[in-house]
Scaffold this active site. Structure first.
Site, PDB file in Angstrom:
ATOM      1  N   LEU A 224      24.073  54.339 126.282  1.00  0.00           N
ATOM      2  CA  LEU A 224      25.516  54.153 126.376  1.00  0.00           C
ATOM      3  C   LEU A 224      25.938  52.764 125.901  1.00  0.00           C
ATOM      4  O   LEU A 224      25.492  51.752 126.437  1.00  0.00           O
ATOM      5  CB  LEU A 224      25.974  54.373 127.821  1.00  0.00           C
ATOM      6  N   ASP A 225      26.802  52.734 124.886  1.00  0.00           N
ATOM      7  CA  ASP A 225      27.384  51.493 124.354  1.00  0.00           C
ATOM      8  C   ASP A 225      26.339  50.504 123.853  1.00  0.00           C
ATOM      9  O   ASP A 225      26.604  49.302 123.776  1.00  0.00           O
ATOM     10  CB  ASP A 225      28.269  50.809 125.415  1.00  0.00           C
ATOM     11  N   GLU A 226      25.152  50.985 123.509  1.00  0.00           N
ATOM     12  CA  GLU A 226      24.079  50.089 123.064  1.00  0.00           C
ATOM     13  C   GLU A 226      23.517  50.483 121.706  1.00  0.00           C
ATOM     14  O   GLU A 226      22.413  50.076 121.343  1.00  0.00           O
ATOM     15  CB  GLU A 226      22.962  50.045 124.109  1.00  0.00           C
TER      16      GLU A 226
END
Length: 281
Positions: A224-226
């Site tokens: 997530l978001d990485e």
């Protein structure tokens, strides 16, 4: 017509640039622009070449390049710049990024076509209709997530989508969907993560007295978001800025950061380099 882009990634070794140039010369292609980067930590060589080859098709270029690519163990692709990439935008209720993408496409700044808008809320149907884009309301919940994502993939296939843009789509994609869209889905979010998670991040940041507001555009992955970062932008703020000021500044940053990332993708300027990106601007 006749303008193409070649991107490649292979183990760094002698003769790569010569081999690529010789192939393009042999088929009658003129090199308009060439950029390359040797990654010292991984020993990889990455390259982007724009060539003008009138009278040739992208299929012919791909077919003839096979032996060169095999010799140097390349991961590669040719793209025809005459073909406008097809974008599917996913949104929830915030319109600023979607509006900006519509403007850039219609103004000619972004050479692509928005072939549809997907949202888990009906709020932005009117905006989409105003710009002539098909609107697909796909509600999502824990119980319907699998069927909603299956419908999304059906749209991606039916509309021949090249890029999915999460323009403030406030839902987490499953690992399976992230895998299916690997390398062709871009997300935008504020750059406070992981410090200020959840609701009202700008208010959390205000309470902590932050001095920098930022935005990050990245490829979507199961982390997530990485995912691999494409572009980031920041603006300095101070004690005089209210939480509402921070939200407004953040939205401006999100618009410009996402637009750059989408533009570089549709212009075939980005190569994935493990968990990072190489961008030939």
């Amino acid at each position: 017509m006749g303008d193409f882009v070649l991107r490649l990634d292979c183990p760094d070794q002698l003769g790569i640039v010569h081999a690529v140039s010789a192939y393009l010369h042999e088929v009658g292609g003129n090199i308009v622009d060439s950029r390359q980067f040797a990654e010292p930590s991984t020993g990889r060589f990455l390259m982007r070449v724009r060539t003008h080859a009138p009278g040739l098709t992208v299929e012919e270029l791909r077919a003839g390049f096979g032996p060169v690519a095999e010799k140097y163990d390349m991961t590669w692709r040719f793209d025809d710049l005459a073909v406008r990439p097809r974008i599917l935008v996913m949104v929830s209720k915030y319109a600023h990024c979607l509006s900006d993408l519509f403007y850039r496409v219609e103004n000619g700044d972004l050479r692509a076509d928005i072939v549809g808008v997907v949202s888990n809320h009906p709020d932005l149907e009117g905006l989409s209709a105003f710009h002539g884009a098909k609107f697909h309301h796909i509600p999502i919940s824990a119980a319907t997530r699998a069927s909603a994502e299956a419908r999304l993939l059906e749209l991606v296939e039916a509309e021949r989508v090249d890029l999915v843009v999460l323009a403030r789509y406030m839902q987490i994609l499953s690992d399976d969907l992230c895998t299916a869209l690997s390398g062709r889905a871009i997300n935008i979010h504020h750059s406070f993560l992981p410090s200020f998670k959840g609701a009202r991040p700008y208010h959390q940041a205000y309470d902590r007295g932050v001095k920098i507001v930022g935005a990050t555009a990245h490829y979507v992955t199961g982390d997530l978001d990485e995912g691999p970062i494409i572009e980031q932008e920041v603006a300095r703020v101070d004690h005089t800025n209210t939480p509402e000021d921070l939200v407004a500044i953040g939205r401006d940053l999100e618009r410009t950061t996402l637009a750059r990332a989408v533009r570089w993708h549709v212009e075939h300027r980005i190569l994935l380099n493990a968990h990072r990106t190489v961008i030939f601007k």
